[in-house]
Every structure is written in C-alpha cells, then in structure tokens.
Design a protein around this motif. Structure first.
Motif, mmCIF file in Angstrom:
data_model
loop_
_atom_site.group_PDB
_atom_site.id
_atom_site.type_symbol
_atom_site.label_atom_id
_atom_site.label_comp_id
_atom_site.label_asym_id
_atom_site.label_seq_id
_atom_site.Cartn_x
_atom_site.Cartn_y
_atom_site.Cartn_z
ATOM 1 N N VAL A 10 4.596 -5.265 10.312
ATOM 2 C CA VAL A 10 3.339 -5.652 10.307
ATOM 3 C C VAL A 10 2.390 -4.658 9.604
ATOM 4 C CG1 VAL A 10 1.547 -6.494 12.122
ATOM 5 C CG2 VAL A 10 4.029 -6.968 12.251
ATOM 6 N N LEU A 11 1.438 -4.842 8.703
ATOM 7 C CA LEU A 11 0.805 -3.994 7.858
ATOM 8 C C LEU A 11 -0.675 -4.570 8.202
ATOM 9 C CD1 LEU A 11 2.933 -3.438 4.637
ATOM 10 C CD2 LEU A 11 2.998 -2.261 6.876
ATOM 11 N N ILE A 12 -1.591 -3.747 8.680
ATOM 12 C CA ILE A 12 -2.907 -3.947 9.172
ATOM 13 C C ILE A 12 -3.916 -3.179 8.462
ATOM 14 C CG2 ILE A 12 -4.549 -4.165 10.756
ATOM 15 C CD1 ILE A 12 -2.265 -4.334 12.948
ATOM 16 N N LYS A 73 -14.831 2.255 -4.010
ATOM 17 C CA LYS A 73 -13.301 1.820 -4.023
ATOM 18 C C LYS A 73 -12.505 1.789 -2.806
ATOM 19 C CE LYS A 73 -13.742 1.920 -8.747
ATOM 20 N NZ LYS A 73 -13.533 0.835 -9.343
ATOM 21 N N ASN A 74 -11.623 0.836 -2.586
ATOM 22 C CA ASN A 74 -10.997 0.911 -1.330
ATOM 23 C C ASN A 74 -9.642 1.352 -1.613
ATOM 24 O OD1 ASN A 74 -9.831 0.033 1.001
ATOM 25 N ND2 ASN A 74 -10.667 -2.202 1.168
ATOM 26 N N ALA A 75 -9.530 2.729 -1.139
ATOM 27 C CA ALA A 75 -8.053 3.356 -1.075
ATOM 28 C C ALA A 75 -7.262 2.679 -0.160
ATOM 29 C CB ALA A 75 -8.413 4.705 -1.256
ATOM 30 N N THR A 76 -7.484 2.173 0.983
ATOM 31 C CA THR A 76 -6.822 1.606 2.007
ATOM 32 C C THR A 76 -6.034 0.616 1.432
ATOM 33 O OG1 THR A 76 -8.289 2.005 3.602
ATOM 34 C CG2 THR A 76 -6.941 0.545 4.181
ATOM 35 N N ASP A 77 -6.587 -0.315 0.464
ATOM 36 C CA ASP A 77 -5.745 -1.534 0.023
ATOM 37 C C ASP A 77 -4.273 -0.903 -0.820
ATOM 38 O OD1 ASP A 77 -7.589 -3.042 1.139
ATOM 39 O OD2 ASP A 77 -8.270 -3.895 -0.883
ATOM 40 N N SER A 78 -4.712 0.315 -1.766
ATOM 41 C CA SER A 78 -3.695 0.879 -2.472
ATOM 42 C C SER A 78 -2.671 1.400 -1.429
ATOM 43 C CB SER A 78 -4.367 1.712 -3.283
ATOM 44 O OG SER A 78 -5.156 1.313 -4.262
ATOM 45 N N ALA A 79 -3.004 2.039 -0.635
ATOM 46 C CA ALA A 79 -2.224 2.599 0.271
ATOM 47 C C ALA A 79 -1.138 1.577 1.052
ATOM 48 C CB ALA A 79 -2.584 3.177 1.521
ATOM 49 N N MET A 80 -1.607 0.487 1.551
ATOM 50 C CA MET A 80 -1.001 -0.575 2.299
ATOM 51 C C MET A 80 -0.012 -1.053 1.093
ATOM 52 S SD MET A 80 -3.211 -3.039 4.582
ATOM 53 C CE MET A 80 -2.062 -4.296 4.328
ATOM 54 N N ILE A 81 -0.495 -1.208 -0.084
ATOM 55 C CA ILE A 81 0.459 -1.949 -0.981
ATOM 56 C C ILE A 81 1.573 -1.036 -1.449
ATOM 57 C CG2 ILE A 81 0.542 -2.585 -3.745
ATOM 58 C CD1 ILE A 81 -2.285 -3.631 -3.149
ATOM 59 N N ASP A 83 2.857 1.225 0.338
ATOM 60 C CA ASP A 83 4.112 1.287 1.521
ATOM 61 C C ASP A 83 4.695 0.055 1.757
ATOM 62 O OD1 ASP A 83 3.159 3.836 2.495
ATOM 63 O OD2 ASP A 83 2.413 3.111 4.364
ATOM 64 N N ALA A 84 3.985 -1.098 1.381
ATOM 65 C CA ALA A 84 4.903 -2.496 1.683
ATOM 66 C C ALA A 84 5.884 -2.167 0.737
ATOM 67 C CB ALA A 84 3.592 -3.490 1.453
ATOM 68 N N MET A 85 5.477 -1.872 -0.729
ATOM 69 C CA MET A 85 6.580 -1.989 -1.444
ATOM 70 C C MET A 85 7.995 -0.919 -1.332
ATOM 71 S SD MET A 85 5.856 -4.321 -3.658
ATOM 72 C CE MET A 85 7.261 -3.854 -4.767
ATOM 73 N N ASP A 86 7.439 0.334 -0.660
ATOM 74 C CA ASP A 86 8.509 1.347 -0.169
ATOM 75 C C ASP A 86 9.322 0.427 0.804
ATOM 76 O OD1 ASP A 86 7.599 3.178 -1.842
ATOM 77 O OD2 ASP A 86 6.560 4.224 -0.428
ATOM 78 N N LEU A 87 8.539 -0.126 1.659
ATOM 79 C CA LEU A 87 9.477 -0.898 3.055
ATOM 80 C C LEU A 87 10.243 -2.020 2.190
ATOM 81 C CD1 LEU A 87 6.681 -0.884 5.518
ATOM 82 C CD2 LEU A 87 8.642 0.410 5.648
ATOM 83 N N LEU A 88 9.822 -2.538 1.173
ATOM 84 C CA LEU A 88 10.546 -3.626 0.722
ATOM 85 C C LEU A 88 11.886 -3.302 0.300
ATOM 86 C CD1 LEU A 88 10.711 -6.815 -0.486
ATOM 87 C CD2 LEU A 88 9.509 -5.829 -2.446
ATOM 88 N N TYR A 89 11.806 -2.001 -0.491
ATOM 89 C CA TYR A 89 12.975 -1.763 -1.219
ATOM 90 C C TYR A 89 13.983 -1.028 -0.132
ATOM 91 C CZ TYR A 89 10.403 -2.197 -5.635
ATOM 92 O OH TYR A 89 9.910 -2.892 -6.734
#
Length: 247
Positions: A10-12, A73-81, A83-89
């Motif tokens: 769950v990523l918020i 600039k929204n750095a939060t979006d980049s951090a979420m993306i 992390d999501a890819m790290d978790l996916l792998y």
C-alpha cells in the motif's frame, strides 16, 4: 489466489489523500488481501501533513520523507514510483494499492499490471480517467468511511439513487446488460458474482456504493429491470440474475 492470501503493498501519496480516510482505506484494502507494506509519502516537515501524524501511528503506516527540492515540482510522486518499482522487482507481492488522485501514476499502474500483478487504485472523484482505467479496480474514496463514523459526518457520501435515476443512467444499464450477456448460460441466468466481475473488468471504477447501495444485489434490485433468485449451491446460497422477460 484467494483475496485474503494476497500480499499487497500500500503506497499512499499523502499530498493527495485525506488522513481521515486512513482507517476506512485500510479496511477496504483488507477485503483484497493483507497489507505487508504500508507507506505514506510526503514532506513531513510541511504543516499541511500534520493531520497524518495520529493515523501513521494508529494504522502502523511508515512515513517516507521526501523534501520538495524545487517549487512547482512534485518529488513525492517520483519517490513513490521508484519505491514501487523496487518492491515490484522483489517478486514478493501479488498486488499494489496506489492511493492518489494524480494522473502521474498512470504509467506505473500499467507497468505493474504488465508484470501480472493486480493494481487497486484509490482516489477522489477528480482522479483523471487514464489513471482510473489503468487500474484493475478503482475505489473512489468518498465511499470509504470509518466504522465508527456517525451519520452526520457522512453528508458527502454518495446519496442513494432512486429507481428513476438508475434507469436514466444509460452507461450503468449498458454495463450491467453487457456483463450479464457475457456471463449468462443458455437460459439467460448468470451468477451475480460473475456479473460483478465482468462489470469490474470493463469499468474498474464500478462500485455499487457509488450509487448508494452497499452490495450489487441491492443495486440490481433497485433498478427493477432484472429478475433475481437465490439458489442453494453446495453448502452455500448464491444469487442469480437475468433480464426481465427472459425465458
């Protein structure tokens, strides 16, 4: 795999989610599986996120700090993306829950689905259609309410639509009829669960609660254009549905 056995991340996006919905959100997530990772992203030095503090502690959500390096600039979006890819792998998860009303997560949702994982989206009504469509299922957050919330606090929840209003919703009727046609047997009857699954595949944002009904059976009954019957199947009872006039 059974929903309750699914391992979910769950990523918020805390910049685009209300802390008051945290309890209802996680209760909804529990319907689809177990949240093995719960993270909320934002600049926690900002006073705008102060309301999240109690929810982070109560719901055991890990805050991920992301400073806003550049104005606009929204750095939060980049951090979420990232992390999501790290978790996916890691190949540890069966699905992801992305909580945001931001279209920037559209490609992320698509990429996760390409890997064969389920994507649940959660956001406000203003969420852009591309992000909604990129998810396997999308839940509008105004249908989520804390279990102990009093009635006077739910004024912004979707009102229960009348039979007349439902029958005037051509998109809803077409979705139900097409799903029924795809799931029905030679006699015209289809299991209500199968109909619901077909509708969700065609419209990820579909939810009977959007129309003010807790369950699909209640929505179907309120429309009044379908026959329903309860059948004993094995050790349980199941609802079947068909269009009026079918023989």
């Amino acid at each position: 795999m059974a929903h309750d056995a699914s391992k979910l991340a769950v990523l918020i996006d805390a910049d685009n989610a209300q802390p008051s919905l945290a309890e209802g959100l996680l209760a909804e997530v529990a319907k689809y599986g177990t949240a093995h990772v719960k993270r909320a992203y934002g600049d926690w030095t900002s006073p705008q996120l102060r309301g999240w503090k109690d929810q982070l502690l109560t719901q055991s959500i890990q805050p991920i700090q992301q400073f806003g390096y550049t104005s606009g600039k929204n750095a939060t979006d980049s951090a979420m993306i990232i992390d999501a890819m790290d978790l996916l792998y890691t190949n540890r998860f069966d699905g992801f829950c992305i909580v945001s009303s931001d279209s920037d997560f559209t490609r992320l949702a698509g990429r996760i689905r390409e890997s064969g994982l389920f994507v649940y989206g959660f956001g406000e009504r203003k969420t852009p259609t591309p992000f909604v469509a990129a998810c396997d299922k999308f839940v509008y957050t105004d249908v989520l309410r804390e279990a102990d919330e009093s009635p006077e606090k739910t004024d912004d929840a979707p009102h229960r639509k009348t039979t007349q209003e439902l029958r005037q919703d051509s998109r809803l009727l077409n979705l139900l009829r097409e799903a029924l046609g795809a799931a029905a047997d030679d006699t015209g009857w289809a299991g209500l669960g199968a109909v619901g699954s077909m509708v969700s595949k065609r419209a990820p944002e579909f939810d009977s609660r959007n129309y003010g009904y807790a369950k699909l059976s209640g929505l179907i009954g309120a429309i009044g254009l379908f026959d329903t019957e309860e059948r004993q199947v094995g050790n349980g009872k199941h609802i079947y549905v068909r269009s009026h006039g079918k023989k």
